[in-house]
Every structure is written in structure tokens, then in C-alpha cells.
Design an enzyme around this catalytic site. Structure first.
Site, PDB file in Angstrom:
ATOM      1  N   GLU A 173       0.490  -1.190  -0.397  1.00  0.00           N
ATOM      2  CA  GLU A 173       0.173   0.215   0.390  1.00  0.00           C
ATOM      3  C   GLU A 173       0.542   1.642   0.199  1.00  0.00           C
ATOM      4  O   GLU A 173       0.271   2.606   0.246  1.00  0.00           O
ATOM      5  CB  GLU A 173      -1.254   0.139   1.418  1.00  0.00           C
ATOM      6  CG  GLU A 173      -2.113  -1.563   1.085  1.00  0.00           C
ATOM      7  CD  GLU A 173      -3.342  -0.778   2.358  1.00  0.00           C
ATOM      8  OE1 GLU A 173      -3.169  -0.351   2.608  1.00  0.00           O
ATOM      9  OE2 GLU A 173      -3.975  -2.104   1.927  1.00  0.00           O
ATOM     10  N   LYS A 184     -15.574  -2.178   4.620  1.00  0.00           N
ATOM     11  CA  LYS A 184     -15.228  -2.615   3.168  1.00  0.00           C
ATOM     12  C   LYS A 184     -16.284  -2.720   2.067  1.00  0.00           C
ATOM     13  O   LYS A 184     -16.223  -4.061   2.161  1.00  0.00           O
ATOM     14  CB  LYS A 184     -13.920  -3.574   3.345  1.00  0.00           C
ATOM     15  CG  LYS A 184     -12.285  -3.210   3.768  1.00  0.00           C
ATOM     16  CD  LYS A 184     -11.519  -4.577   4.305  1.00  0.00           C
ATOM     17  CE  LYS A 184     -10.352  -3.586   4.769  1.00  0.00           C
ATOM     18  NZ  LYS A 184      -9.624  -4.826   5.415  1.00  0.00           N
TER      19      LYS A 184
END
Ligand code: PGA
Ligand code: ZN
Length: 422
Positions: free
Chosen positions: A200, A335
Site C-alpha cells: 500500500e 469494505k
């Protein structure tokens, strides 16, 4: 304006790890809406399953399932009927974890329907979703060091993030986090420890053990001229599922084995010593006793510290209910692809609000240039958003979209301070 969907197709595109992922594209007259499935690397056992080919992470089976079963059900539907379409998708799949048609196929479809509806209405998605006028921006959690499943287990802690709690607005929040990120780059370079980045975009940790990353983060905050805790606090995603073994916890970077009780003690020691205010998945999803024990300890340490459930609750309203009932969490990640449809993800977020815990809208470690999560966070007025680091295009796509949205809000993107913990 036409709202009736008259064309539907799916294709394989690539994500930030260079793996295929499914994109669904819908048309209603001249309006186009696209939805893209993100992908996790450290997943909860109860989240929606991805449908992938046996080789090379392919999504040709997912695209074929879309063409054969989903597209015919969408043609002629009104793109504003999100809930009805999502209910239909769930019924078509007919498995508890969306394993037949694939959670990836379903979320790409559900997001494409949402994007088509916003585009047909001529509105940006955040405004299309909003139910009020005085909108504020969420507080960003920004990764500066990546470990766990995102760095081949180089350290065991997965995300070391900074939380700009003292920043008054979105541009300031991003600027502070970028300063901390660059300060850390300087510290690592001076020590000869700069090695590149994890999935990330947080630094790949070339350090002696887990605690070293906490030390480095505080040093970076101070070097950036910011005050630890008051300006910028630390948020940790422990992602403990990844190193839970035989009822205990095995920390490879520290060459240490802990029982559940010892692990909770160790985490509490770190939380006493460092300005940590959010701790995500401190224990494995099936170790509810120690999860609860750690929450009690953390609450005793700091009045504003909170436990965040991710793998534990997987964006599922019923699992959020149970976790709140069992005294496990003060916040939960939202999510959309863990749920499979936008309707279910929104229901999970609303459930957080009804329990007075914080919903955190979150991207996955496998992402694309898609900015939908930023729009969801603003439109739904989530108090927090988690997207990864302040580098790499698939991350900056979201943060930069936030800058554009912030410009259009009253006050230029004021961040609402987090409410007191319940
Ligand atoms: P994932 O990690 O997207 O790889 O699951 C993110 C997280 O655990 O929060
Ligand atoms: Zn997590």
C-alpha cells in the site's frame, strides 16, 4: 434522462499488485457507469469469496458468470433501484458467502449500478448519496509503514498508520501525513534502512523487530515538527489473524511466541509507551476472549483509544451486532467487497451508527485508480477513511479526489472531530 440499463458488460483489468480484477460497465442511454472490485490480501474467514480462475488470479470465470447470469437480469432494470438490484444479485448467487457468482463479480456490479445512477442524475457520487447539506470530511488514516501480508511478513504488524487528529481540514490533514512520510524517508535513508515500499506504499520495514516501527513513527512525527498524540497519533492494524498459531501468537520478527494473555500484555505495553489511539484486529477473529480482554485494558490506558474490527466483523451487520454485544469493538471497517453489495455495506455502516461505534470506510490492499471509496466516505458522512499510504497512484487517486470534493464543501473540507468514545 434515461435510467433504464440497456447494456451490460464485464472485463478483466489490472489492480495495483498487477493481478486481474473484474470491471463491470453499464449503460443507460448515453450514461456510463463502471464498478471495479478491489482485492484483499489479509482476509477474514467470513467475508465474501472471490471467484477466480485456478491460474494466475484470473477473473475469466467471474466475467463469464456476469455475462451468463447477471447481465440478463440487469437489462431493463432502473439503475436507481439499488436495493432491489442488490437483493436480486444476492438471490441469484444463493450462497452464504457469494462463492457461486463471486463477491468480486457482485461488488463490481453493485458499484456500477450506483455509479450509473449518480451519472444519470448528473451528480458526483458523494452528492448523490448525501442526505444533508452541511457535509464534512472524514479523518484519514494514512499508512507510513507496511508489514504483515503486505510485506511478506517482514514485520508482523500489518499497517502502521498516522492519524492527523489535530488537523482542522482535509488539505492540512494530507499535508501533515505527507510531511511525516517524508520525515520517515529521511530517517531511514540516514540509517541506511531505506528499502522501498510494501503493497500500500508504506515503507518496507528493514528493522530489527516490531517495536522499532513504533519508535520510528514517533521520531518521524517529531521530525516533521508535529506533536505526537495532539497533532498526529498512531493507528495500528495488527491483523492478528495472520500470525495466530495453535491458540497463541507467533511473532516472526521478534522470534517470540506469546500465549493470548501474554500477547495482550505486550500490545498494552506498546500502547502505554507510544501514542496509539486506534488498534485494529488486535487478536485473531476466533480469539474473542483476548479480543475483549485487550479492549478492557486499552480503555483503561487512554480515554480516546479505540478497538477497530475488520476481519472480525467483515462489513456484516449481524457480526457487528454480535461484536458490540460481546464488548469487542469501538469502530468497524466498512469494505464494500467484504459484503458483496453496496446495500449490505451501507447497512453495516448504519448499524455502526446505531450502536454509536465509528464506521471507517476502507479500500483494500489490491486497488485501482477507482475513487469510489472516497465518495462513499463523504456521501455517507463516515468519520474516518482508510486507503493506504500517501504514495502510489491507486492511493493518491482517492486522497486527491478528496481534495477536489473538499473544495466544494462549506469551509473547504472541515474535518469533524471524532466524538467521545462510548
Ligand atoms: P487487505 O488489508 O485489504 O489486504 O485485507 C487491509 C486491512 O487488513 O485492513
Ligand atoms: Zn485490517
Amino acid at each position: 434522462m434515461q435510467y433504464r440499463i440497456d447494456s451490460a458488460r464485464a472485463r478483466a483489468i489490472y489492480d495495483s499488485r498487477g493481478r486481474p480484477t473484474i470491471e463491470v460497465e453499464l449503460r443507460a442511454g448515453t450514461t456510463v457507469g463502471r464498478g471495479i472490485a478491489p482485492a484483499g490480501a489479509s482476509t477474514g474467514a467470513f467475508e465474501a469469496h472471490e471467484l477466480r480462475d485456478p491460474l494466475h488470479y484470473g477473473v475469466s470465470r467471474a466475467c463469464a458468470a456476469f455475462a451468463a447470469e447477471i447481465a440478463p437480469a440487469l437489462i431493463g432494470a432502473d439503475c436507481r433501484d439499488q436495493q432491489r438490484i442488490d437483493t436480486r444479485l444476492i438471490a441469484l448467487d444463493a450462497t452464504p458467502q457469494r462463492s457461486r457468482l463471486g463477491g468480486n463479480t457482485l461488488i463490481a456490479t453493485s458499484l456500477a449500478v450506483l455509479q450509473t445512477a449518480a451519472a444519470a442524475a448528473g451528480e458526483p457520487l458523494w452528492r448523490h448519496l448525501a442526505t444533508q447539506n452541511d457535509l464534512t470530511m472524514p479523518l484519514p488514516e494514512i499508512q507510513i509503514i507496511g508489514g504483515g501480508a503486505h510485506a511478506q511478513g517482514r514485520i508482523d504488524l500489518q499497517d502502521i498508520m498516522v492519524l492527523p487528529v489535530g488537523a482542522p481540514d482535509w488539505p492540512t490533514a494530507l499535508q501533515w501525513c505527507a510531511r511525516v512520510y517524508h520525515s520517515l524517508a529521511g530517517i531511514l535513508a540516514d540509517a541506511g534502512q531505506l528499502r522501498g515500499v510494501a503493497d500500500e506504499g508504506g515503507f518496507w520495514p528493514d528493522v530489527a523487530g516490531n517495536e522499532a516501527v513504533l519508535e520510528l513513527t514517533v521520531a518521524a512525527i517529531e521530525k516533521a515538527g508535529l506533536r505526537p498524540l495532539d497533532d498526529v497519533a498512531i493507528s495500528l492494524d495488527v491483523a492478528a489473524n495472520q500470525f495466530a498459531r495453535d491458540g497463541g501468537y507467533h511473532l516472526r520478527a521478534d522470534a517470540a511466541n506469546f500465549t493470548g494473555a501474554q500477547w495482550v500484555e505486550q500490545l498494552a505495553r506498546w500502547c502505554r509507551r507510544y501514542p496509539i489511539v486506534l488498534v485494529e484486529d488486535p487478536c485473531a477473529e476466533d480469539d474473542r476472549a483476548h479480543y475483549a480482554a485487550f479492549r478492557t485494558q486499552l480503555h483503561g490506558l487512554r480515554g480516546d483509544a479505540r478497538i477497530v474490527g475488520d476481519d472480525l466483523v467483515v462489513t456484516n451487520a449481524a457480526r457487528i451486532d454480535q461484536a458490540v454485544h460481546d464488548g469487542l469493538i469501538d469502530a468497524a471497517l466498512i469494505k464494500p467487497n467484504q459484503a458483496g453489495t453496496i446495500t449490505e455495506a451501507h447497512a453495516a455502516l448504519m448499524r455502526c451508527e446505531s450502536h454509536n461505534i465509528l464506521p471507517i470506510v476502507s479500500a483494500r490492499s489490491g486497488e485501482t485508480e477507482d475513487t469510489t471509496v472516497m465518495h462513499l466516505a463523504v456521501g455517507w458522512q463516515a468519520p474516518l477513511i482508510k486507503v493506504g499510504s500517501i504514495t502510489r497512484g491507486e492511493r493518491t487517486a482517492k486522497w486527491n479526489e478528496g481534495l477536489r470534493i473538499a473544495e466544494q464543501l462549506q469551509g473547504g473540507g472541515v474535518i469533524r472531530p471524532l466524538p467521545a468514545r462510548h
